[in-house]
Motif scaffolding. Structure first.
Motif, short mmCIF file in Angstrom:
data_model
loop_
_atom_site.label_atom_id
_atom_site.label_comp_id
_atom_site.label_asym_id
_atom_site.label_seq_id
_atom_site.Cartn_x
_atom_site.Cartn_y
_atom_site.Cartn_z
N ARG A 226 7.87 3.87 -1.29
CA ARG A 226 8.91 3.09 -1.59
C ARG A 226 9.72 3.71 -2.60
O ARG A 226 10.90 3.83 -2.61
N ASP A 227 9.11 3.88 -3.74
CA ASP A 227 9.66 4.30 -5.00
C ASP A 227 10.56 5.77 -4.58
O ASP A 227 11.57 5.92 -5.09
N GLN B 19 0.43 11.96 2.53
CA GLN B 19 0.20 10.96 3.87
C GLN B 19 0.93 9.62 3.62
O GLN B 19 1.67 9.08 4.64
N ASP B 20 1.39 9.40 2.39
CA ASP B 20 2.29 7.98 2.00
C ASP B 20 3.65 8.31 2.73
O ASP B 20 4.18 7.20 3.38
N VAL B 21 4.29 9.45 2.62
CA VAL B 21 5.51 9.97 3.18
C VAL B 21 5.69 9.48 4.79
O VAL B 21 6.30 9.18 5.40
N ALA C 162 3.43 8.03 6.38
CA ALA C 162 2.91 6.36 6.95
C ALA C 162 4.18 5.77 6.70
O ALA C 162 4.50 4.84 7.60
N ALA C 163 5.08 6.02 5.67
CA ALA C 163 6.29 5.28 5.67
C ALA C 163 7.43 5.46 6.82
O ALA C 163 8.02 4.66 7.23
N ALA C 164 7.52 6.72 7.20
CA ALA C 164 8.21 7.26 8.19
C ALA C 164 7.86 6.52 9.71
O ALA C 164 8.61 6.14 10.38
N LEU C 165 6.54 6.53 9.77
CA LEU C 165 5.96 5.96 10.83
C LEU C 165 6.21 4.57 10.95
O LEU C 165 6.57 3.68 12.07
N TYR C 166 6.06 3.92 9.94
CA TYR C 166 6.38 2.39 9.85
C TYR C 166 7.65 1.94 10.21
O TYR C 166 7.94 1.36 10.82
N GLU C 167 8.56 2.82 9.69
CA GLU C 167 10.12 2.76 9.89
C GLU C 167 10.31 2.79 11.36
O GLU C 167 11.15 2.14 12.01
N ARG C 168 9.70 3.88 11.95
CA ARG C 168 10.12 3.99 13.53
C ARG C 168 9.46 2.89 14.21
O ARG C 168 10.04 2.39 15.21
N SER D 114 0.76 -1.24 0.01
CA SER D 114 -0.04 0.02 0.16
C SER D 114 0.94 1.28 0.02
O SER D 114 0.44 2.31 -0.27
N LEU D 115 2.16 1.04 0.43
CA LEU D 115 3.04 2.35 0.41
C LEU D 115 4.03 2.09 -0.62
O LEU D 115 5.10 2.71 -0.73
#
Length: 368
Positions: free
Chosen positions: A171-172, A352-354, A356-362, A166-167
């Motif tokens: 990732r790209d 929001q994708d950016v 969300a990706a940062a939160l996912y990484e944390r 979904s992200l």
């Protein structure tokens, strides 16, 4: 560093000096007439590219930066090495010859920054669409980890493979692929977030407005043309390396003051950009060397030190000699050095994708 921002602004002034030569004037001298014709030849094409680079070694750049420093963060050898390796390619294009475009015509544009032959960052503005890409890990290595935003993105790039499908657009982005963005969406998201990220996203939105707005594009060009018209003098500078050369001289302080007045209104629209420093230009002439090949402008060289006080001292000590010499070379050519087309396989990126990706990484880091 202050010196880099000033150098880029000086480069823009020198670049647009060529455009000013195409303004009407009564009974132009022969050298001036040839320059006008050389610039007009570029306008006969639907796309023109400009490549900019500093023609100096890392050691020469470092010595210049040290001598030109006027406060702020001290330059490092990594800064100097990056600047000596950096090459910026810019392309502007239209569906018709550039000389036939009017104030209401939007110009497509693209920019790519490379270091040592590797393209590491760029954008394309095509109609109402904007595409961006950056190789965050290589940029972080190039800057020696000295740029906090780039280092943060490089950290996200190292874990981007683990992002869920979904992200995929995020990732790209972090893996250095092209993504499509809507700057206005980042603007709205910035207002909701506020803080440091909000300011960065606001600057992104404002910059994209300049890239896409026909009125803004033509306002900048016309303002500089008016500011420089009547100040420049032209003289033959002989022939070498298969090109005829013309030296264009202009009073730095007088032209810089006019430019500050002309570009001042843009300060309200673009956060963090100021032109007041132009009014502190030295009271001396600056000479720009123009190379003409086949009747077309092909190269422009200007010494950035002349804008920043080089050779302005009394000559009785090392500290009076100014920052020294730093040649900036701009090469002009018809065609598209940066392709003005939609990148293949590009995905749409929401702000929001950016986040969300940062939160996912944390969350992943805290759970490991």
């Amino acid at each position: 560093m202050p010196i880099i921002r000033k150098s880029l602004a000086a480069a823009c002034c020198a670049l647009l000096l060529a455009a000013s030569a195409a303004c009407d004037a009564s009974e132009p001298a022969d050298a001036e007439s040839r320059v006008r014709g050389a610039v007009e030849r570029l306008g006969e094409w639907e796309a023109v590219s400009v490549t900019a680079r500093v023609d100096a070694s890392a050691d020469e750049v470092y010595a210049f930066l040290r001598r030109a420093q006027d406060g702020g963060t001290a330059p490092t050898r990594a800064d100097a090495a990056s600047l000596s390796r950096m090459e910026v390619s810019f392309t502007v294009g239209s569906d018709e010859p550039l000389k036939d475009t009017g104030d209401g015509d939007r110009l497509d544009s693209g920019l790519m920054v490379n270091f040592g032959g590797l393209d590491l960052a760029g954008y394309r503005s095509l109609g109402t669409d904007v595409y961006v890409r950056a190789d965050w890990r290589r940029l972080d290595a190039e800057f020696g980890g000295g740029h906090a935003t780039v280092s943060q993105a490089a950290g996200l790039a190292r874990s981007a493979d683990g992002l869920p499908p979904s992200l995929a657009p995020a990732r790209d982005l972090f893996q250095g692929r092209w993504v499509q963005i809507d700057p206005e969406e980042f603007d709205h998201f910035a207002r909701a977030l506020g803080g440091k990220y909000g300011r960065r996203a606001q600057r992104l939105a404002n910059s994209a407005d300049l890239l896409q707005s026909p009125a803004a594009q033509h306002h900048v060009i016309d303002s500089v043309r008016r500011a420089l018209d009547g100040h420049a003098s032209f003289r033959d500078a002989g022939s070498r390396d298969g090109a005829e050369h013309v030296a264009v001289s202009l009073p730095a302080r007088e032209v810089a003051g006019d430019l500050a007045d002309a570009l001042g209104p843009l300060e309200e629209r673009f956060d963090g950009i100021g032109f007041a420093w132009l009014e502190r230009a030295p009271d001396r002439e600056v000479t720009v060397d123009l190379a003409l090949r086949g009747g077309t402008l092909s190269k422009m060289t200007v010494d950035l030190g002349r804008f920043l006080g080089a050779e302005g001292g009394k000559g009785d000590g090392q500290d009076d000699r100014g920052p020294g010499v730093l040649p900036l070379t701009l090469s002009f050519a018809p065609g598209q050095a940066v392709p003005l087309r939609v990148p293949e396989g590009v995905r749409w990126l929401d702000p929001q994708d950016v986040m969300a990706a940062a939160l996912y990484e944390r969350l992943g880091a805290s759970g490991s």
